[in-house]
Write a protein that holds these residues in place. Structure first.
Motif, PDB file in Angstrom:
ATOM      1  N   LEU A 279       0.827  -1.205   0.000  1.00 56.86           N
ATOM      2  CA  LEU A 279       0.000   0.000   0.000  1.00 56.86           C
ATOM      3  C   LEU A 279       0.867   1.264   0.000  1.00 56.86           C
ATOM      4  CD1 LEU A 279      -2.723  -1.098   2.582  1.00 56.86           C
ATOM      5  CD2 LEU A 279      -2.908  -1.035   0.105  1.00 56.86           C
ATOM      6  N   GLY A 280       2.152   1.085  -0.264  1.00 56.02           N
ATOM      7  CA  GLY A 280       3.047   2.241  -0.321  1.00 56.02           C
ATOM      8  C   GLY A 280       3.461   2.761   1.046  1.00 56.02           C
ATOM      9  N   LEU A 281       3.270   1.943   2.084  1.00 57.68           N
ATOM     10  CA  LEU A 281       3.637   2.357   3.444  1.00 57.68           C
ATOM     11  C   LEU A 281       4.927   1.664   3.867  1.00 57.68           C
ATOM     12  CD1 LEU A 281       0.088   1.943   5.012  1.00 57.68           C
ATOM     13  CD2 LEU A 281       1.258   4.129   4.685  1.00 57.68           C
ATOM     14  N   THR A 282       5.725   2.357   4.679  1.00 57.02           N
ATOM     15  CA  THR A 282       6.961   1.777   5.191  1.00 57.02           C
ATOM     16  C   THR A 282       6.764   1.384   6.649  1.00 57.02           C
ATOM     17  OG1 THR A 282       8.125   3.326   3.780  1.00 57.02           O
ATOM     18  CG2 THR A 282       9.438   2.179   5.452  1.00 57.02           C
ATOM     19  N   PRO A 283       6.797   0.073   6.948  1.00 54.32           N
ATOM     20  CA  PRO A 283       6.599  -0.328   8.349  1.00 54.32           C
ATOM     21  C   PRO A 283       7.812  -0.008   9.215  1.00 54.32           C
ATOM     22  CG  PRO A 283       6.943  -2.266   6.953  1.00 54.32           C
ATOM     23  CD  PRO A 283       6.970  -1.080   6.048  1.00 54.32           C
ATOM     24  N   GLU A 284       7.559   0.450  10.423  1.00 54.55           N
ATOM     25  CA  GLU A 284       8.628   0.743  11.390  1.00 54.55           C
ATOM     26  C   GLU A 284       8.263   0.145  12.737  1.00 54.55           C
ATOM     27  OE1 GLU A 284       9.700   4.869  12.087  1.00 54.55           O
ATOM     28  OE2 GLU A 284      10.226   5.147   9.978  1.00 54.55           O
ATOM     29  N   GLU A 285       9.045  -0.837  13.162  1.00 56.41           N
ATOM     30  CA  GLU A 285       8.837  -1.440  14.484  1.00 56.41           C
ATOM     31  C   GLU A 285       9.982  -0.999  15.367  1.00 56.41           C
ATOM     32  OE1 GLU A 285       7.661  -5.778  14.393  1.00 56.41           O
ATOM     33  OE2 GLU A 285       8.358  -5.548  12.335  1.00 56.41           O
ATOM     34  N   ARG A 286       9.651  -0.236  16.396  1.00 49.44           N
ATOM     35  CA  ARG A 286      10.693   0.305  17.274  1.00 49.44           C
ATOM     36  C   ARG A 286      10.034   0.881  18.520  1.00 49.44           C
ATOM     37  NH1 ARG A 286       9.876   5.692  16.768  1.00 49.44           N
ATOM     38  NH2 ARG A 286       9.210   6.540  14.755  1.00 49.44           N
ATOM     39  N   PRO A 287      10.830   1.227  19.522  1.00 45.70           N
ATOM     40  CA  PRO A 287      10.224   1.869  20.692  1.00 45.70           C
ATOM     41  C   PRO A 287       9.586   3.205  20.289  1.00 45.70           C
ATOM     42  CG  PRO A 287      12.470   1.142  21.169  1.00 45.70           C
ATOM     43  CD  PRO A 287      12.275   0.998  19.686  1.00 45.70           C
ATOM     44  N   VAL A 288       8.403   3.486  20.819  1.00 46.65           N
ATOM     45  CA  VAL A 288       7.698   4.736  20.512  1.00 46.65           C
ATOM     46  C   VAL A 288       7.296   5.382  21.842  1.00 46.65           C
ATOM     47  CG1 VAL A 288       5.827   5.804  19.186  1.00 46.65           C
ATOM     48  CG2 VAL A 288       6.697   3.567  18.483  1.00 46.65           C
ATOM     49  N   THR A 289       7.573   6.663  21.983  1.00 43.98           N
ATOM     50  CA  THR A 289       7.230   7.331  23.252  1.00 43.98           C
ATOM     51  C   THR A 289       5.889   8.057  23.154  1.00 43.98           C
ATOM     52  OG1 THR A 289       8.379   9.360  22.623  1.00 43.98           O
ATOM     53  CG2 THR A 289       9.681   7.714  23.822  1.00 43.98           C
ATOM     54  N   VAL A 290       5.316   8.303  24.318  1.00 44.93           N
ATOM     55  CA  VAL A 290       4.084   9.093  24.417  1.00 44.93           C
ATOM     56  C   VAL A 290       4.350  10.478  23.815  1.00 44.93           C
ATOM     57  CG1 VAL A 290       2.394  10.103  26.006  1.00 44.93           C
ATOM     58  CG2 VAL A 290       3.419   7.862  26.534  1.00 44.93           C
ATOM     59  N   GLU A 291       5.522  11.014  24.130  1.00 50.89           N
ATOM     60  CA  GLU A 291       5.914  12.343  23.674  1.00 50.89           C
ATOM     61  C   GLU A 291       5.960  12.423  22.144  1.00 50.89           C
ATOM     62  OE1 GLU A 291       5.795  14.629  25.714  1.00 50.89           O
ATOM     63  OE2 GLU A 291       6.548  16.203  24.376  1.00 50.89           O
ATOM     64  N   GLU A 292       6.444  11.353  21.509  1.00 47.67           N
ATOM     65  CA  GLU A 292       6.520  11.337  20.042  1.00 47.67           C
ATOM     66  C   GLU A 292       5.123  11.445  19.414  1.00 47.67           C
ATOM     67  OE1 GLU A 292       8.536   7.950  18.319  1.00 47.67           O
ATOM     68  OE2 GLU A 292       8.056   8.586  16.277  1.00 47.67           O
ATOM     69  N   TRP A 293       4.182  10.737  19.996  1.00 52.53           N
ATOM     70  CA  TRP A 293       2.798  10.798  19.485  1.00 52.53           C
ATOM     71  C   TRP A 293       2.238  12.214  19.664  1.00 52.53           C
ATOM     72  CZ3 TRP A 293      -1.510   6.787  21.305  1.00 52.53           C
ATOM     73  CH2 TRP A 293      -2.641   6.960  20.505  1.00 52.53           C
ATOM     74  N   ARG A 294       2.458  12.756  20.863  1.00 49.84           N
ATOM     75  CA  ARG A 294       1.909  14.053  21.195  1.00 49.84           C
ATOM     76  C   ARG A 294       2.501  15.163  20.307  1.00 49.84           C
ATOM     77  NH1 ARG A 294       2.672  16.497  27.189  1.00 49.84           N
ATOM     78  NH2 ARG A 294       1.708  18.491  26.679  1.00 49.84           N
TER      79      ARG A 294
END
Ligand SMILES: *Cc1c(COP(=O)(O)O)cnc(C)c1O
Length: 363
Positions: A279-294
């Motif tokens: 679908l043209g998306l690049t998957p990324e599996e890694r640690p993700v922080t609350v701050e990054e989302w915000r």
């Protein structure tokens, strides 16, 4: 693989009752006429494979499962395709996960063939219980719930010497009646579901018991689901009580916290990551922080968020709510979220070609 002895239910539901249930299936309230069962003892291993009438279990009050929660389970679906055949999705992944869960709870592991055959005998006997979708929006299925419990009569704690494996089945309607709607999720900063070295990666009843109070808290904050954070300092996003988390960026990345001892390896999650490149998306599996989302939502780099799991497939996230802030994604499901959702559903319902080996025929 062992043969299952068939013990037919002498009093199945009448056609009229079954059809009334199938006309408006709820989730997890009605069950089919049969269940699969295999017994385990340390002396005999797995034995006594049978398909028996659905009904109450007889358990000794000292059965270990009732005291020490030695229980694991799986959640899967059987989908009816347009030609009437019935299929399930990547069952070898569930078989492998059940065995990983078993390893962590010192319950017996089983061979993949017995696991898949247990689904097949049940779905074949109760094939009239598999709902037929009326159209592409009608996400009906037969929900399958395999589970293993320690049934031994012993109040000491030890690796179980006697266990029972069952599969029960429940007709399921669309998770979202009246269209897919984003949900609000509560960021749980005090209550945790999993810690390092614990059972977070295992699909076990105990994890769900430990998530329930946070569900109440979420309800009080006007949220439908809970987002759990790491148990160390709560800076990292883990997952929801029964679904994995995914974020979509404006430059087409599909980001999800990498699976670990504290995050369950969802089959839906894995499958969406597998489908992403097409679908043209690049998957990324890694640690993700609350701050990054915000901050990502604030600066426009994170454009969509959703939760994924077998029961609801993909649930768009409208807002992440915490004591201190709200991250707002709006009341409409994201475009990529819905595209991924349709891609997966089309494969599961046989409307699109599945990657090699993903769909397994049951009936
Ligand atoms: C079952 C479950 C999921 C979703 O897994 P699927 O295989 O996609 O259904 C995610 N998180 C937890 C904690 C679960 O129990």
């Amino acid at each position: 693989m062992s043969e299952f002895a068939l013990k037919k239910n002498p009093q199945p539901q009448s056609d009229a009752v079954r059809e009334a249930i199938l006309a408006a299936p709820a989730f997890g309230t009605q069950f089919t006429d049969h269940m699969a069962h295999i017994r385990f003892t340390t002396e005999q291993g797995w034995h006594g494979h049978e398909l028996i009438p659905y009904g109450p279990l007889t358990l000794d009050p000292a059965a270990a499962v009732l005291h020490y929660a030695q229980e694991i389970f799986e959640g899967m679906k059987a989908y009816r395709h347009a030609d009437g055949s019935v299929w399930t999705f990547r069952p070898e992944k569930n078989a492998a996960r059940l065995n990983r869960s078993a390893g962590r709870l010192a319950l017996p592991q089983m061979v993949e063939e017995d696991f898949i055959e247990s689904l097949r005998v049940l779905v074949q006997a109760d094939s009239s219980w598999v709902p037929t979708p009326k159209d592409e929006q009608d996400e009906v299925s037969l929900y399958l719930r395999p589970f293993t419990i320690s049934a031994e009569r012993f109040l000491g704690l030890r690796p179980t010497q006697q266990a029972d494996y069952y599969v029960i089945a429940s007709p399921a309607g669309a998770y979202f009646s009246g269209g897919v709607k984003p949900v609000s999720i509560w960021l749980s900063q005090n209550l945790k579901r999993a810690g390092r070295g614990g059972t977070g990666f295992a699909k076990c009843g105990g994890n769900y018991a430990a998530s329930t109070e946070a569900m109440i808290e979420a309800g009080q904050k006007g949220c439908q689901q809970v987002m759990f954070t790491d148990a160390v300092d709560g800076t990292h996003l883990e997952e929801l009580g029964g679904m994995n988390l995914m974020l979509v960026t404006s430059d087409g990345r599909l980001i999800t916290p990498e699976v670990s001892e504290t995050i369950l390896d969802g089959v839906t999650r894995r499958s969406l990551l597998d489908l992403a490149p097409s679908l043209g998306l690049t998957p990324e599996e890694r640690p993700v922080t609350v701050e990054e989302w915000r901050t990502g939502v604030a600066d426009g780099t994170i454009v969509e968020a959703f939760a994924c799991g077998t029961a609801a497939v993909i649930t768009p996230i409208g807002a992440l709510v915490s004591e201190d802030f709200t991250v707002d994604h709006g009341d409409e499901p994201g475009e990529i979220t819905m595209k991924l959702r349709k891609t997966l559903l089309d494969i599961q319902y046989g409307r699109a070609e599945a990657p090699e080996g993903w769909m397994v025929r049951l009936a």
